[in-house]
Motif scaffolding. Structure first.
Motif, PDB file in Angstrom:
ATOM      1  N   SER A 266       0.793  -1.236   0.000  1.00 14.27           N
ATOM      2  CA  SER A 266       0.000   0.000   0.000  1.00 14.27           C
ATOM      3  C   SER A 266       0.821   1.279   0.000  1.00 14.27           C
ATOM      4  O   SER A 266       0.323   2.341  -0.321  1.00 14.27           O
ATOM      5  CB  SER A 266      -0.877   0.078   1.244  1.00 14.27           C
ATOM      6  OG  SER A 266      -1.501  -1.116   1.510  1.00 14.27           O
ATOM      7  N   GLY A 267       2.053   1.204   0.472  1.00  9.05           N
ATOM      8  CA  GLY A 267       2.847   2.423   0.563  1.00  9.05           C
ATOM      9  C   GLY A 267       2.541   3.255   1.793  1.00  9.05           C
ATOM     10  O   GLY A 267       2.788   4.456   1.809  1.00  9.05           O
ATOM     11  N   SER A 268       1.987   2.627   2.831  1.00 15.01           N
ATOM     12  CA  SER A 268       1.726   3.371   4.070  1.00 15.01           C
ATOM     13  C   SER A 268       3.030   3.858   4.682  1.00 15.01           C
ATOM     14  O   SER A 268       3.090   4.909   5.291  1.00 15.01           O
ATOM     15  CB  SER A 268       1.019   2.501   5.106  1.00 15.01           C
ATOM     16  OG  SER A 268      -0.101   1.888   4.564  1.00 15.01           O
ATOM     17  N   THR A 269       4.082   3.064   4.570  1.00 14.41           N
ATOM     18  CA  THR A 269       5.321   3.420   5.254  1.00 14.41           C
ATOM     19  C   THR A 269       6.448   3.843   4.308  1.00 14.41           C
ATOM     20  O   THR A 269       7.497   4.255   4.765  1.00 14.41           O
ATOM     21  CB  THR A 269       5.837   2.234   6.101  1.00 14.41           C
ATOM     22  OG1 THR A 269       5.964   1.093   5.253  1.00 14.41           O
ATOM     23  CG2 THR A 269       4.879   1.888   7.216  1.00 14.41           C
ATOM     24  N   GLY A 270       6.279   3.727   3.037  1.00 11.83           N
ATOM     25  CA  GLY A 270       7.353   4.122   2.131  1.00 11.83           C
ATOM     26  C   GLY A 270       7.013   3.780   0.706  1.00 11.83           C
ATOM     27  O   GLY A 270       5.847   3.639   0.361  1.00 11.83           O
ATOM     28  N   GLU A 393      -6.275  -2.437   9.275  1.00  7.64           N
ATOM     29  CA  GLU A 393      -5.734  -1.556  10.298  1.00  7.64           C
ATOM     30  C   GLU A 393      -6.220  -2.111  11.620  1.00  7.64           C
ATOM     31  O   GLU A 393      -7.168  -2.898  11.651  1.00  7.64           O
ATOM     32  CB  GLU A 393      -6.308  -0.153  10.161  1.00  7.64           C
ATOM     33  CG  GLU A 393      -5.821   0.651   8.988  1.00  7.64           C
ATOM     34  CD  GLU A 393      -6.411   2.053   9.042  1.00  7.64           C
ATOM     35  OE1 GLU A 393      -5.656   2.982   9.286  1.00  7.64           O
ATOM     36  OE2 GLU A 393      -7.622   2.205   8.876  1.00  7.64           O
ATOM     37  N   PRO A 394      -5.619  -1.644  12.711  1.00  6.35           N
ATOM     38  CA  PRO A 394      -6.208  -2.023  14.005  1.00  6.35           C
ATOM     39  C   PRO A 394      -7.635  -1.476  14.074  1.00  6.35           C
ATOM     40  O   PRO A 394      -7.895  -0.378  13.578  1.00  6.35           O
ATOM     41  CB  PRO A 394      -5.315  -1.313  15.020  1.00  6.35           C
ATOM     42  CG  PRO A 394      -4.053  -0.960  14.301  1.00  6.35           C
ATOM     43  CD  PRO A 394      -4.446  -0.768  12.871  1.00  6.35           C
ATOM     44  N   ILE A 395      -8.548  -2.230  14.631  1.00 10.41           N
ATOM     45  CA  ILE A 395      -9.908  -1.710  14.794  1.00 10.41           C
ATOM     46  C   ILE A 395     -10.039  -1.180  16.221  1.00 10.41           C
ATOM     47  O   ILE A 395      -9.755  -1.885  17.183  1.00 10.41           O
ATOM     48  CB  ILE A 395     -10.997  -2.754  14.422  1.00 10.41           C
ATOM     49  CG1 ILE A 395     -12.395  -2.176  14.661  1.00 10.41           C
ATOM     50  CG2 ILE A 395     -10.807  -4.092  15.105  1.00 10.41           C
ATOM     51  CD1 ILE A 395     -13.521  -2.967  13.988  1.00 10.41           C
ATOM     52  N   VAL A 415     -13.873 -11.702  13.610  1.00 10.34           N
ATOM     53  CA  VAL A 415     -12.473 -12.104  13.486  1.00 10.34           C
ATOM     54  C   VAL A 415     -11.670 -10.887  13.032  1.00 10.34           C
ATOM     55  O   VAL A 415     -11.829 -10.395  11.920  1.00 10.34           O
ATOM     56  CB  VAL A 415     -12.279 -13.327  12.545  1.00 10.34           C
ATOM     57  CG1 VAL A 415     -12.794 -14.592  13.240  1.00 10.34           C
ATOM     58  CG2 VAL A 415     -12.971 -13.171  11.201  1.00 10.34           C
ATOM     59  N   ASP A 416     -10.853 -10.372  13.941  1.00  6.92           N
ATOM     60  CA  ASP A 416      -9.981  -9.233  13.648  1.00  6.92           C
ATOM     61  C   ASP A 416      -8.671  -9.830  13.170  1.00  6.92           C
ATOM     62  O   ASP A 416      -7.846 -10.280  13.962  1.00  6.92           O
ATOM     63  CB  ASP A 416      -9.806  -8.400  14.925  1.00  6.92           C
ATOM     64  CG  ASP A 416      -8.803  -7.261  14.757  1.00  6.92           C
ATOM     65  OD1 ASP A 416      -8.283  -7.071  13.642  1.00  6.92           O
ATOM     66  OD2 ASP A 416      -8.546  -6.567  15.753  1.00  6.92           O
ATOM     67  N   THR A 417      -8.516  -9.868  11.851  1.00 10.06           N
ATOM     68  CA  THR A 417      -7.432 -10.630  11.243  1.00 10.06           C
ATOM     69  C   THR A 417      -6.229  -9.749  10.978  1.00 10.06           C
ATOM     70  O   THR A 417      -6.279  -8.865  10.127  1.00 10.06           O
ATOM     71  CB  THR A 417      -7.895 -11.244   9.907  1.00 10.06           C
ATOM     72  OG1 THR A 417      -8.308 -10.171   9.043  1.00 10.06           O
ATOM     73  CG2 THR A 417      -9.071 -12.192  10.101  1.00 10.06           C
ATOM     74  N   THR A 519      -2.108  -7.311  20.733  1.00 11.75           N
ATOM     75  CA  THR A 519      -2.726  -6.094  20.212  1.00 11.75           C
ATOM     76  C   THR A 519      -1.659  -5.387  19.399  1.00 11.75           C
ATOM     77  O   THR A 519      -0.518  -5.262  19.847  1.00 11.75           O
ATOM     78  CB  THR A 519      -3.216  -5.185  21.356  1.00 11.75           C
ATOM     79  OG1 THR A 519      -4.299  -5.851  22.009  1.00 11.75           O
ATOM     80  CG2 THR A 519      -3.714  -3.844  20.843  1.00 11.75           C
ATOM     81  N   ILE A 520      -2.028  -4.981  18.197  1.00 14.63           N
ATOM     82  CA  ILE A 520      -1.091  -4.253  17.340  1.00 14.63           C
ATOM     83  C   ILE A 520      -1.096  -2.802  17.802  1.00 14.63           C
ATOM     84  O   ILE A 520      -2.153  -2.181  17.906  1.00 14.63           O
ATOM     85  CB  ILE A 520      -1.518  -4.343  15.857  1.00 14.63           C
ATOM     86  CG1 ILE A 520      -1.677  -5.816  15.424  1.00 14.63           C
ATOM     87  CG2 ILE A 520      -0.548  -3.589  14.948  1.00 14.63           C
ATOM     88  CD1 ILE A 520      -0.426  -6.662  15.510  1.00 14.63           C
ATOM     89  N   THR A 521       0.091  -2.259  18.086  1.00 16.96           N
ATOM     90  CA  THR A 521       0.146  -0.904  18.648  1.00 16.96           C
ATOM     91  C   THR A 521       0.454   0.152  17.592  1.00 16.96           C
ATOM     92  O   THR A 521       0.485   1.327  17.891  1.00 16.96           O
ATOM     93  CB  THR A 521       1.213  -0.834  19.752  1.00 16.96           C
ATOM     94  OG1 THR A 521       2.426  -1.411  19.252  1.00 16.96           O
ATOM     95  CG2 THR A 521       0.769  -1.601  20.982  1.00 16.96           C
TER      96      THR A 521
END
Ligand code: ATP
Ligand code: MG
Length: 653
Positions: A266-270, A393-395, A415-417, A519-521
């Motif tokens: 996606s290019g979220s980080t670069g 993304e984290p929900i 299901v938060d995948t 949990t993804i931070t």
């Protein structure tokens, strides 16, 4: 926010547990133990059972050239055969595979036999254009039956596809074509989105005109009927050539490691990376996650709302559901057209039983439902649903609770995948009939996935302490390479900091100190350090979103003389964007709220209000741009995947 530990779980109902593929926590634990005890045996057994191999494999995992791992390497198979031919052979020929709904509400159904015929003819058309095994084909199509057909057709002849999302510009398309060295481009005259017919072929023409020397022909699918310039000797109408083709196309049997597709992140980080996936290992995880995570059953109507331009659309539209013989929805349009009740109406009309979408969509539909009662989900019959999913993304817990209550009627597990383009399929996720849920946590690793949270040296940190998310063992559906750039592959995913032994996901995580739930931070570069306190951006964002006025929030750090880093929040309210005194008032209110929810240290120093946040075309918040804005700098980074550049002006300090 929920408080008591005793109340924090949402348990699946007895009925859900009873009917689930993985039934109860003991069953989950048994699978994890099985994989721990005999890792290769675990994957090898399932690869044999779930895939039809033309040549069976004799070796499961080859680690001799780590981190370039190989799975099932001497086996041969074909993905399209596993998705289509074998369903027809099993007697599912008349079962509906795809229910297509167009932007304007037009519906078309395609059975497994129809789909096999369409894919075979399309595959023959590709061959007639000289496409061979191993050639790259770029697909620049809207959400459509043809999109799925084109992907399956490539798989059938062993061509490696690379989908470019239909919202991308000519420049982004050209970059990806050239990086992949594609020989053929598949596009359409246009696409329908939100009531408008948008051009596609003209953008493709612009891309090709800018210099794509490897492309020799262009297949053009008809969708909008727009006037379309065709370049003689290069461009061909797909329907005309396909009509002349035989409806039989023998599948090309390829090695398990043969690249099924390339897909740019996606290019979220670069700068986006061309992620290369395999055939056998990828297919295995697509099937296994459909079974365990989505608990897919013959009567289900499965709907993944992702675009085929994203990995979610690959694994959970084009490959996973079809390889399981499921019926699924393919939706051309957008969630807000003709109104923001579109998703809910489609669930009602098609009796969708499993619904998989992204937090960004949920948050925007919450905002819409709050503002316009007519599109509130309670206006629709959503009782066909039995399972919900989230990805991308984290929900935030507040959005999770809304989704659970308003869409799932309180009865459907969510299901938060957690997974990535690079991982091919789910990595950390609840299993619906097993895992007690905690809103905002992706819970526990998928059986056979050895996820861990480590410090900078690669040592596992105790539960309750935040760190870096890694995967300790290779897994079948993992990225094989960054196309044409093995060095970047090693540096990005198997860095020397961890002696090249751990897969680096790029996300931060924390495990619950009692349950070990993950949990993804936020991304690792999103960790804030305020006066020596380390905080994930996600926690502050979730606190903001839990405020009744807030629809969306993104938090970044900016250097601060006093505190090292200061917190800057970018906020979208449910109502209108506040300005002047009103903005100052809400700012105070939100600062105090975060102070109360988390603690004074987490209070944003600055809050900026926008009508939206800068997002990638897949709907993810681009925090790296916000970091530049927070510092008061002009944007100098790669914005090729930014959906809404105009919003940046609103968010300048
Ligand atoms: P790039 O790698 O180019 O920066 P990207 O990481 O956004 O782009 P994707 O592969 O589409 O590209 O997204 C994967 C990322 O999405 C994960 O690394 C994670 O940050 C986030 N993500 C996906 N699902 C979840 C989830 N359920 N919970 C938390 N985060 C998630
Ligand atoms: Mg990424």
């Amino acid at each position: 926010m929920t408080s008591e530990t005793t109340q924090k779980f949402y348990y699946p109902s007895e009925e859900v547990v009873k009917n689930a593929a993985v039934s109860g926590m003991e069953a989950y634990k048994a699978l994890v133990a099985e994989a721990d005890k005999d890792y290769e045996g675990f994957w090898g057994k399932r690869a044999k059972e779930l895939i039809d191999w033309q040549t069976p494999f004799t070796q499961v995992l080859d680690e001799s050239n780590a981190p370039f791992f190989k799975w099932f390497a001497d086996g041969k198979l074909n993905v399209s055969y596993n998705c289509l031919d074998r369903q027809v052979q099993k007697g599912l020929g008349d079962k509906v595979a795809l229910i297509f709904e167009g932007d304007k509400g037009d519906i078309a159904k395609v059975t497994y036999s129809d789909l096999l015929t369409r894919v075979s003819k399309f595959a023959n058309a590709l061959k007639a254009q000289g496409v061979k095994k191993g050639d790259r084909v770029v697909i620049y199509l809207p959400m459509s039956i043809e999109g799925v057909v084109a992907m399956q057709a490539c798989a059938r002849i062993g061509a490696t596809h690379s989908i470019v999302f239909g919202g991308f510009s000519a420049q982004s398309l050209a970059d990806r074509i050239n990086d992949a060295g594609a020989v053929l481009l598949i596009t359409s005259d246009g696409q329908n989105r939100g009531g408008k017919a948008l051009p596609l072929k003209s953008i493709a023409d612009e891309a090709l005109a800018s210099g794509c020397p490897t492309i020799t022909s262009v297949l053009v699918v008809k969708r909008t009927g727009a006037e379309t310039a065709m370049v003689a000797g290069r461009d061909i109408w797909a329907d005309e050539i396909v009509a002349q083709m035989s409806d039989v196309c023998e599948p090309e049997w390829v090695e398990a490691e043969h690249p099924l597709f390339l897909l740019y992140t996606s290019g979220s980080t670069g700068k986006p990376k061309g992620v290369q996936h395999s055939t056998g290992g990828y297919l295995l995880h697509a099937i296994l996650t459909m079974q365990y995570t989505f608990d897919i059953k013959p009567d289900d109507v499965f709907w993944c709302t992702a675009d085929i331009g994203w990995v979610t659309g690959h694994t959970y539209i084009t490959y996973g559901p079809l390889a399981c013989g499921a019926t699924e929805i393919v939706f051309e349009g957008v969630p807000t057209y003709p109104d923001a009740g579109r998703f809910w109406k489609m669930i009602q009309d098609h009796k969708v039983s499993i619904f998989y979408t992204a937090p960004t969509a949920i948050r925007s539909l919450i905002k819409a439902a709050d503002n316009t009662p007519a599109v509130h989900p309670k206006q629709y019959d959503l009782t066909s649903l039995r399972l919900l999913g989230s990805v991308g993304e984290p929900i935030n817990p507040a959005a999770w609770e809304w989704y659970h209550e308003n869409i799932g009627g309180g009865r459907c597990p969510i299901v938060d995948t957690f997974w990535q383009t690079e991982t091919g399929g789910h990595m950390i996720t609840p299993l619906p009939g097993a895992t007690p849920l905690i809103p905002g946590s992706c819970t526990l690793p998928f059986p056979g996935i050895q996820a861990a949270v480590v410090d900078e040296t690669g040592t596992e940190v105790p539960w309750g302490q935040g760190g870096i998310l890694v995967v300790k063992r290779p897994w079948p559906s993992m990225i094989r390479n960054i196309w044409g750039d093995p060095e970047r592959f090693v540096k990005s995913y198997y860095p020397a900091d961890f002696q090249g032994k751990l897969y680096l996901a790029g996300d931060g995580a924390i495990r619950d100190k009692d349950t070990g739930y993950f949990t993804i931070t936020g991304r690792i570069d999103d960790v804030l350090n305020v006066s020596g306190h380390r905080m994930g951006t996600m926690e502050i964002e979730s606190a903001l979103v839990a405020h009744e006025k807030v629809a969306e929030a993104a938090v970044v750090g900016r250097p601060d003389d006093l505190t090292g880093e200061a917190i800057v929040a970018f906020v979208v309210l449910k109502g209108a964007r506040p300005t002047g005194d009103e903005a100052a008032k809400v700012l105070k209110e939100l600062q105090n709220w975060v102070g109360q929810e988390i603690g004074p240290i987490a209070k944003p120093k600055d809050i900026r209000f926008g009508e939206n946040l800068p997002k990638t075309r897949s709907g993810k918040i681009m925090r790296r741009l916000l970091r530049q804005l927070a510092k008061g700098e002009e944007i100098t980074q790669d914005t090729s995947t930014l959906e809404n550049p105009a919003i940046l002006d609103q968010l300048k300090g």
